[in-house]
Design a protein around this motif. Structure first.
Motif, PDB file in Angstrom:
ATOM      1  N   VAL A  19       0.832  -1.198   0.000  1.00  0.00           N
ATOM      2  CA  VAL A  19       0.000   0.000   0.000  1.00  0.00           C
ATOM      3  C   VAL A  19       0.869   1.252   0.000  1.00  0.00           C
ATOM      4  O   VAL A  19       0.609   2.207  -0.742  1.00  0.00           O
ATOM      5  CB  VAL A  19      -0.953  -0.007   1.218  1.00  0.00           C
ATOM      6  CG1 VAL A  19      -1.648   1.342   1.379  1.00  0.00           C
ATOM      7  CG2 VAL A  19      -1.990  -1.120   1.066  1.00  0.00           C
ATOM      8  N   GLU A  20       1.942   1.242   0.812  1.00  0.00           N
ATOM      9  CA  GLU A  20       2.815   2.416   0.895  1.00  0.00           C
ATOM     10  C   GLU A  20       3.524   2.681  -0.429  1.00  0.00           C
ATOM     11  O   GLU A  20       3.591   3.823  -0.894  1.00  0.00           O
ATOM     12  CB  GLU A  20       3.852   2.239   2.004  1.00  0.00           C
ATOM     13  CG  GLU A  20       4.736   3.466   2.189  1.00  0.00           C
ATOM     14  CD  GLU A  20       5.829   3.261   3.230  1.00  0.00           C
ATOM     15  OE1 GLU A  20       6.459   4.276   3.585  1.00  0.00           O
ATOM     16  OE2 GLU A  20       6.055   2.114   3.665  1.00  0.00           O
ATOM     17  N   GLY A  48       0.658   2.981  -3.507  1.00  0.00           N
ATOM     18  CA  GLY A  48      -0.344   4.016  -3.313  1.00  0.00           C
ATOM     19  C   GLY A  48       0.218   5.415  -3.249  1.00  0.00           C
ATOM     20  O   GLY A  48      -0.530   6.387  -3.155  1.00  0.00           O
ATOM     21  N   SER A  49       1.547   5.552  -3.314  1.00  0.00           N
ATOM     22  CA  SER A  49       2.178   6.873  -3.279  1.00  0.00           C
ATOM     23  C   SER A  49       2.250   7.469  -4.682  1.00  0.00           C
ATOM     24  O   SER A  49       2.245   6.732  -5.672  1.00  0.00           O
ATOM     25  CB  SER A  49       3.592   6.749  -2.699  1.00  0.00           C
ATOM     26  OG  SER A  49       3.538   6.238  -1.392  1.00  0.00           O
ATOM     27  N   ILE A  65      -4.583  -6.530  -3.161  1.00  0.00           N
ATOM     28  CA  ILE A  65      -5.306  -5.287  -2.862  1.00  0.00           C
ATOM     29  C   ILE A  65      -6.809  -5.521  -2.938  1.00  0.00           C
ATOM     30  O   ILE A  65      -7.569  -5.063  -2.076  1.00  0.00           O
ATOM     31  CB  ILE A  65      -4.867  -4.154  -3.802  1.00  0.00           C
ATOM     32  CG1 ILE A  65      -3.409  -3.773  -3.531  1.00  0.00           C
ATOM     33  CG2 ILE A  65      -5.768  -2.932  -3.629  1.00  0.00           C
ATOM     34  CD1 ILE A  65      -2.807  -2.828  -4.554  1.00  0.00           C
ATOM     35  N   TYR A  91      -8.625  -2.165   1.114  1.00  0.00           N
ATOM     36  CA  TYR A  91      -8.289  -1.089   0.176  1.00  0.00           C
ATOM     37  C   TYR A  91      -8.853  -1.320  -1.220  1.00  0.00           C
ATOM     38  O   TYR A  91      -8.550  -0.571  -2.143  1.00  0.00           O
ATOM     39  CB  TYR A  91      -6.764  -0.947   0.072  1.00  0.00           C
ATOM     40  CG  TYR A  91      -6.077  -0.778   1.404  1.00  0.00           C
ATOM     41  CD1 TYR A  91      -6.094   0.441   2.071  1.00  0.00           C
ATOM     42  CD2 TYR A  91      -5.413  -1.839   2.014  1.00  0.00           C
ATOM     43  CE1 TYR A  91      -5.463   0.603   3.299  1.00  0.00           C
ATOM     44  CE2 TYR A  91      -4.780  -1.693   3.241  1.00  0.00           C
ATOM     45  CZ  TYR A  91      -4.808  -0.477   3.877  1.00  0.00           C
ATOM     46  OH  TYR A  91      -4.187  -0.323   5.094  1.00  0.00           O
ATOM     47  N   GLU A 129     -10.180   1.435  -3.506  1.00  0.00           N
ATOM     48  CA  GLU A 129      -9.261   2.484  -3.956  1.00  0.00           C
ATOM     49  C   GLU A 129      -8.439   2.063  -5.177  1.00  0.00           C
ATOM     50  O   GLU A 129      -7.584   2.804  -5.641  1.00  0.00           O
ATOM     51  CB  GLU A 129      -8.315   2.866  -2.818  1.00  0.00           C
ATOM     52  CG  GLU A 129      -9.044   3.390  -1.588  1.00  0.00           C
ATOM     53  CD  GLU A 129      -8.096   3.734  -0.462  1.00  0.00           C
ATOM     54  OE1 GLU A 129      -7.415   4.780  -0.562  1.00  0.00           O
ATOM     55  OE2 GLU A 129      -8.030   2.952   0.513  1.00  0.00           O
ATOM     56  N   LEU A 130      -8.693   0.852  -5.682  1.00  0.00           N
ATOM     57  CA  LEU A 130      -7.968   0.317  -6.840  1.00  0.00           C
ATOM     58  C   LEU A 130      -8.845   0.372  -8.082  1.00  0.00           C
ATOM     59  O   LEU A 130     -10.012  -0.005  -8.043  1.00  0.00           O
ATOM     60  CB  LEU A 130      -7.555  -1.133  -6.582  1.00  0.00           C
ATOM     61  CG  LEU A 130      -6.915  -1.878  -7.758  1.00  0.00           C
ATOM     62  CD1 LEU A 130      -5.492  -1.390  -7.996  1.00  0.00           C
ATOM     63  CD2 LEU A 130      -6.919  -3.383  -7.511  1.00  0.00           C
ATOM     64  N   ARG A 166      -4.528   2.154 -11.265  1.00  0.00           N
ATOM     65  CA  ARG A 166      -4.368   3.313 -10.373  1.00  0.00           C
ATOM     66  C   ARG A 166      -4.747   2.847  -8.978  1.00  0.00           C
ATOM     67  O   ARG A 166      -5.748   2.161  -8.792  1.00  0.00           O
ATOM     68  CB  ARG A 166      -5.267   4.459 -10.800  1.00  0.00           C
ATOM     69  CG  ARG A 166      -5.163   5.632  -9.837  1.00  0.00           C
ATOM     70  CD  ARG A 166      -5.864   6.867 -10.297  1.00  0.00           C
ATOM     71  NE  ARG A 166      -5.573   7.954  -9.355  1.00  0.00           N
ATOM     72  CZ  ARG A 166      -5.815   9.222  -9.608  1.00  0.00           C
ATOM     73  NH1 ARG A 166      -6.317   9.593 -10.767  1.00  0.00           N
ATOM     74  NH2 ARG A 166      -5.535  10.135  -8.710  1.00  0.00           N
ATOM     75  N   PHE A 167      -3.922   3.229  -7.995  1.00  0.00           N
ATOM     76  CA  PHE A 167      -4.193   2.879  -6.608  1.00  0.00           C
ATOM     77  C   PHE A 167      -3.873   4.070  -5.727  1.00  0.00           C
ATOM     78  O   PHE A 167      -2.731   4.536  -5.709  1.00  0.00           O
ATOM     79  CB  PHE A 167      -3.375   1.663  -6.182  1.00  0.00           C
ATOM     80  CG  PHE A 167      -3.574   1.256  -4.756  1.00  0.00           C
ATOM     81  CD1 PHE A 167      -4.840   0.965  -4.270  1.00  0.00           C
ATOM     82  CD2 PHE A 167      -2.503   1.192  -3.891  1.00  0.00           C
ATOM     83  CE1 PHE A 167      -5.034   0.607  -2.951  1.00  0.00           C
ATOM     84  CE2 PHE A 167      -2.678   0.819  -2.563  1.00  0.00           C
ATOM     85  CZ  PHE A 167      -3.958   0.531  -2.096  1.00  0.00           C
ATOM     86  N   ARG A 168      -4.900   4.587  -5.040  1.00  0.00           N
ATOM     87  CA  ARG A 168      -4.740   5.791  -4.235  1.00  0.00           C
ATOM     88  C   ARG A 168      -4.145   6.921  -5.075  1.00  0.00           C
ATOM     89  O   ARG A 168      -4.712   7.307  -6.069  1.00  0.00           O
ATOM     90  CB  ARG A 168      -3.908   5.504  -2.989  1.00  0.00           C
ATOM     91  CG  ARG A 168      -4.608   4.602  -1.980  1.00  0.00           C
ATOM     92  CD  ARG A 168      -3.875   4.541  -0.662  1.00  0.00           C
ATOM     93  NE  ARG A 168      -4.771   4.085   0.386  1.00  0.00           N
ATOM     94  CZ  ARG A 168      -4.460   4.075   1.667  1.00  0.00           C
ATOM     95  NH1 ARG A 168      -3.269   4.492   2.069  1.00  0.00           N
ATOM     96  NH2 ARG A 168      -5.326   3.643   2.558  1.00  0.00           N
ATOM     97  N   GLU A 169      -2.964   7.424  -4.700  1.00  0.00           N
ATOM     98  CA  GLU A 169      -2.348   8.519  -5.453  1.00  0.00           C
ATOM     99  C   GLU A 169      -1.354   8.031  -6.495  1.00  0.00           C
ATOM    100  O   GLU A 169      -0.737   8.847  -7.187  1.00  0.00           O
ATOM    101  CB  GLU A 169      -1.611   9.461  -4.487  1.00  0.00           C
ATOM    102  CG  GLU A 169      -2.491  10.145  -3.471  1.00  0.00           C
ATOM    103  CD  GLU A 169      -1.673  11.035  -2.560  1.00  0.00           C
ATOM    104  OE1 GLU A 169      -1.315  12.152  -2.993  1.00  0.00           O
ATOM    105  OE2 GLU A 169      -1.377  10.604  -1.432  1.00  0.00           O
TER     106      GLU A 169
END
Length: 203
Positions: A63-64, A67-68, A93, A98, A101-102, A112-115
């Protein structure tokens, strides 16, 4: 005697085994670094298309990293089951909290995942000395190839983009070294055939 040759003594065998264990430990260290997003640069987007995170990392690390902000290429290698693949990242995921968010932009290729964004990429070895990165191709993962031209042609035939990885670091199996003059000429030929050339590598 064995096959007309003397067998090495115990001390020689012990030294070889010790050297091999040190080499394997070094390889493990270099390929088992923490998954951390790179520092953000103002008005720039980091695209790391050639990344080999381990398959056994935690969901929190996935995720880190993914998702960045930026684009990460999850780069498989033929026959290697230790690398986190695009497919496995999507699966993990989707099976987590989460999942909402995917979003897959191109199914099986780009998400795309988060940002952040992450893509399916593959590092293909051609004749052992050349490493190519395949991006955006149609179909299954590629095998190893016997030579550079065949690898490039095959990736292009599947509508893929080809990048020449670390061109001046020649893979000799257990180490990387600088090319010979003859290999430099082959590198120049390969550069003329690929779409991209990797100019920065984490190693």
């Amino acid at each position: 005697l064995f096959g007309g040759m003397k067998l090495p003594g115990r001390k020689t065998i012990a030294a070889l085994l010790f050297s091999l264990s040190i080499g394997m430990a070094g390889y493990r260290y270099l390929h088992d670094q923490p998954m951390r997003p790179a520092p953000q640069k103002k008005d720039k987007v980091l695209c790391d298309l050639h990344a080999h995170p381990r398959n056994d990392v935690s969901l929190e690390q996935i995720v880190e990293l993914l998702g960045s902000p930026g684009l990460v290429g999850l780069t498989q290698r033929p026959g290697n089951t230790d690398i986190l693949t695009y497919e496995e990242a999507v699966r993990r995921i989707k099976a987590s909290l989460y999942a909402g968010e995917l979003a897959e932009i191109t199914p099986g290729q780009l998400a795309r995942f988060r940002e952040g964004y992450f893509a399916r990429t593959e590092e293909v070895i051609a004749g052992r000395k050349f490493h190519f990165l395949a991006l955006g191709w149609q179909g299954n993962y590629f095998p190893h190839f016997s030579n550079a031209r065949t690898a490039i042609t095959s990736i292009h035939a599947h509508q893929g983009v080809v990048m020449l990885n670390h061109p001046y670091a020649i893979d000799d199996g257990f180490r990387f070294r600088l090319p010979t003059p003859a290999e430099e000429r082959k590198i120049a030929e390969a550069c003329a055939l690929v779409d991209l050339v990797e100019v920065h590598n984490a190693h």
